[in-house]
Design an enzyme around this catalytic site. Structure first.
Site, mmCIF file in Angstrom:
data_model
loop_
_atom_site.group_PDB
_atom_site.id
_atom_site.type_symbol
_atom_site.label_atom_id
_atom_site.label_comp_id
_atom_site.label_asym_id
_atom_site.label_seq_id
_atom_site.Cartn_x
_atom_site.Cartn_y
_atom_site.Cartn_z
ATOM 1 N N GLY B 39 107.259 -0.522 107.824
ATOM 2 C CA GLY B 39 107.190 0.592 108.770
ATOM 3 C C GLY B 39 106.749 1.840 108.055
ATOM 4 O O GLY B 39 106.473 1.820 106.856
ATOM 5 N N GLU B 55 100.616 0.275 110.754
ATOM 6 C CA GLU B 55 101.548 0.020 109.652
ATOM 7 C C GLU B 55 101.568 -1.452 109.272
ATOM 8 O O GLU B 55 101.638 -1.797 108.099
ATOM 9 C CB GLU B 55 102.963 0.475 110.038
ATOM 10 C CG GLU B 55 103.168 1.982 109.994
ATOM 11 C CD GLU B 55 103.122 2.518 108.549
ATOM 12 O OE1 GLU B 55 103.348 1.733 107.614
ATOM 13 O OE2 GLU B 55 102.857 3.719 108.385
ATOM 14 N N GLU B 59 100.473 -2.010 105.524
ATOM 15 C CA GLU B 59 101.529 -2.280 104.558
ATOM 16 C C GLU B 59 101.631 -3.752 104.170
ATOM 17 O O GLU B 59 102.202 -4.087 103.147
ATOM 18 C CB GLU B 59 102.866 -1.777 105.125
ATOM 19 C CG GLU B 59 103.902 -1.530 104.052
ATOM 20 C CD GLU B 59 105.028 -0.657 104.545
ATOM 21 O OE1 GLU B 59 105.961 -0.451 103.773
ATOM 22 O OE2 GLU B 59 104.999 -0.198 105.695
ATOM 23 N N PRO B 78 122.156 10.156 113.786
ATOM 24 C CA PRO B 78 121.866 11.303 112.904
ATOM 25 C C PRO B 78 122.012 10.970 111.422
ATOM 26 O O PRO B 78 121.407 11.616 110.577
ATOM 27 C CB PRO B 78 122.901 12.339 113.335
ATOM 28 C CG PRO B 78 123.338 11.935 114.695
ATOM 29 C CD PRO B 78 123.220 10.449 114.760
ATOM 30 N N GLU B 109 106.073 -4.806 97.244
ATOM 31 C CA GLU B 109 105.945 -6.251 97.417
ATOM 32 C C GLU B 109 106.217 -6.569 98.873
ATOM 33 O O GLU B 109 107.013 -5.897 99.531
ATOM 34 C CB GLU B 109 106.964 -6.951 96.506
ATOM 35 C CG GLU B 109 106.797 -8.450 96.382
ATOM 36 C CD GLU B 109 107.922 -9.058 95.548
ATOM 37 O OE1 GLU B 109 108.614 -8.300 94.841
ATOM 38 O OE2 GLU B 109 108.127 -10.276 95.647
#
Lengths: 230, 230
Positions: B39, B55, B59, B78, B109
């Site tokens: 992400g 992403e 990634e 939060p 990785e």
DNA sequence: GGAATAGTGTCTCTAAGACATTATTCT
DNA sequence: AGAATAATGTCTTAGAGACACTATTCC
């Protein structure tokens, strides 16, 4: 990237044989004077669900006690808000029929509106709230099938006829009273008998039930197939 | 309130008779060196789904062509990120078995890990990613029941045995081959015959199908009831 | 008694579960 | 021929849909 974060609410209830949703008239720009779903900015250090509960109470006076509140989906189209990047986490609330809502600080007015009309007119609600409403209503309709969530529309104690009425209104269908009775009473954990019954004028008194502890229905109660679907 | 906005991905596939999820080793703090779901931050002017697709490609080198990608839920506690207020919109991806992923810029990785082990050990993944994984797997399992989404785990053409294998791995059950065959072939719009069949050593060739146009199964294919559920 | 509403019973049919058999390829 | 895998068929049973009857209250 950083974005402003809001919560919006699709608050559904069954009133006068209609599925209705809570809308507020916006008291501030953008879309000032237009109808919109209740909602507002998340506060510092505040959870998303907490924010939804607070906004519901603040803006409309509706409390979700006895009802149901869950996250619906998140809407983050870059152009959905003219002010800039505002991402909203929409929530779905199912509540019993309540006294007329009181408008809060941000809203000029709050009222219940029949869902059917709003679904037709996609330009009535501000922002992308029409899409959020569509998604919320579809989620509610689907959830009645495989969860006992219809009880969230009823008060604390309810009769089977009242529960069936909820299904009929939300799905927009009619259901056979006898088959419905058999289904809900034979599903373990759906209903809990209270022992008491209604007092009314004319007609046999009805047993009063509370929601049971089941969270999922096995097997599900499927709504009648759409005409032309199969 | 304003918050940093990220997308995270629960990418599931079926490999070697196991349900596996794509994880990356974090190359930057916080949780540097720990495993996490892939992400990253949403870009300016970028939609949420677009960010998830990007992403995934950036990634891990995984592309979602032939698979399925949908929004899962949003996590905004939060305290979920030590850097401050970071809200993540989690997505669920179901993809066919693919060549080993290549780690991208942010990740040291990337690899496939069996889901079963990760579900047990709730401290392996960074942030609240264990919870996100739990929700994603449960969503996937539920969706196989009432949608033809199991086909997203298969390649372009697949046999009924391969499709059944997906169900068995994702649900962790065994299914009767004959009843399964009858169920999927009698559900209109689930499968589309291609006319061709497999070539293999030993055994009758199997018909090859493509996913049909149906988006919902009526009636649903329910997974066997949990032992002790009713 | 009659109206009104609640609850129970019966028949049918669809579809899921359990299980046996036939079909088509390869070595 | 025999092994291996795919596909079809049959019986049983749970459960949904359609429909008729009985029960309990009020007037």
């Amino acid at each position: 990237m950083t974005a402003a974060l809001t919560v919006d609410l699709v608050v559904l209830t069954v009133r006068d044989d209609r599925l209705t949703v809570l809308v507020v008239k916006r008291g501030a720009p953008p879309f000032r004077g237009r109808w919109a779903l209740p909602g507002g900015f998340v506060a510092e250090g505040e959870g998303l669900l907490d924010a939804a509960v607070r906004e519901l109470r603040e803006e409309t006076g509706v409390h979700t006690i006895g009802g149901h509140l869950e996250q619906l989906a998140t809407y983050g189209d870059p152009k959905r808000d003219p002010r800039g990047r505002v991402v909203t986490v929409a929530h779905l609330a199912l509540v019993p029929d309540l006294p007329p809502p009181t408008a809060g600080t941000d809203a000029a007015e709050a009222r219940w509106v029949e869902v059917a009309g709003l679904l037709e007119q996609s330009r009535v609600l501000a922002f992308d709230h029409h899409r959020i409403l569509v998604d919320g209503v579809e989620r509610a309709r689907a959830k009645l099938e495989y969860s006992p969530l219809a009880t969230a529309f009823c008060g604390d104690g309810f009769t089977i006829a009242e529960l069936r009425h909820v299904y009929e209104v939300v799905w927009g269908t009619t259901l056979d009273p006898r088959n419905f009775h058999r289904k809900v009473t034979s599903t373990p954990g759906f209903l809990q008998p209270t022992g008491s019954s209604t007092t009314r004028d004319g007609g046999r008194p009805a047993q009063i039930y509370r929601r049971g502890h089941a969270r999922l229905l096995h097997p599900a109660m499927l709504r009648p197939a759409e005409p032309g679907c199969p």
